[in-house]
Design a protein around this motif. Sequence first.
Motif, PDB file in Angstrom:
ATOM      1  N   MET A   1       0.826  -1.198   0.000  1.00  0.00           N
ATOM      2  CA  MET A   1       0.000   0.000   0.000  1.00  0.00           C
ATOM      3  C   MET A   1       0.860   1.248   0.000  1.00  0.00           C
ATOM      4  O   MET A   1       0.478   2.254  -0.561  1.00  0.00           O
ATOM      5  N   ARG A   2       2.031   1.164   0.620  1.00  0.00           N
ATOM      6  CA  ARG A   2       2.895   2.323   0.685  1.00  0.00           C
ATOM      7  C   ARG A   2       3.384   2.716  -0.712  1.00  0.00           C
ATOM      8  O   ARG A   2       3.503   3.884  -1.029  1.00  0.00           O
ATOM      9  N   PHE A   3       3.659   1.715  -1.571  1.00  0.00           N
ATOM     10  CA  PHE A   3       4.117   2.011  -2.927  1.00  0.00           C
ATOM     11  C   PHE A   3       3.026   2.690  -3.741  1.00  0.00           C
ATOM     12  O   PHE A   3       3.295   3.578  -4.531  1.00  0.00           O
ATOM     13  N   ILE A   4       1.779   2.289  -3.536  1.00  0.00           N
ATOM     14  CA  ILE A   4       0.668   2.884  -4.283  1.00  0.00           C
ATOM     15  C   ILE A   4       0.502   4.352  -3.911  1.00  0.00           C
ATOM     16  O   ILE A   4       0.213   5.188  -4.753  1.00  0.00           O
ATOM     17  N   LEU A   5       0.722   4.685  -2.655  1.00  0.00           N
ATOM     18  CA  LEU A   5       0.526   6.051  -2.203  1.00  0.00           C
ATOM     19  C   LEU A   5       1.774   6.910  -2.340  1.00  0.00           C
ATOM     20  O   LEU A   5       1.811   8.014  -1.831  1.00  0.00           O
ATOM     21  N   ASN A   6       2.793   6.393  -2.991  1.00  0.00           N
ATOM     22  CA  ASN A   6       4.011   7.158  -3.204  1.00  0.00           C
ATOM     23  C   ASN A   6       3.689   8.384  -4.068  1.00  0.00           C
ATOM     24  O   ASN A   6       2.907   8.322  -5.009  1.00  0.00           O
TER      25      ASN A   6
END
Length: 88
Positions: A1-6
């Motif tokens: 999820m962290r990569f998507i919200l980068n």
Amino acid sequence: MRFILNKITLVSISFLSLGLIIIGFLLRAIFIPLQDLDSIGREQLLAFQKEYAINYPLGSRLFYIGLFLLILVIILLIIKIINLRRNK
């Protein structure tokens, strides 16, 4: 999820979606001047558009894919803002 919200990912997806919207609009637009657009019915205008556009089906698909991606980016930005406010 962290990569998507980068941030870089969201910016690149938003530019991609805007590019798809512009290309889709240009592919389905009529570049032949028509007179009296008010007197032409909606069905007849759609028939003109399908006949004289560069590539109407591809343009419509690209346009709606771009809109979907833009809505997705907006939702992800809202989620990111909410998560940042919760962490404070």
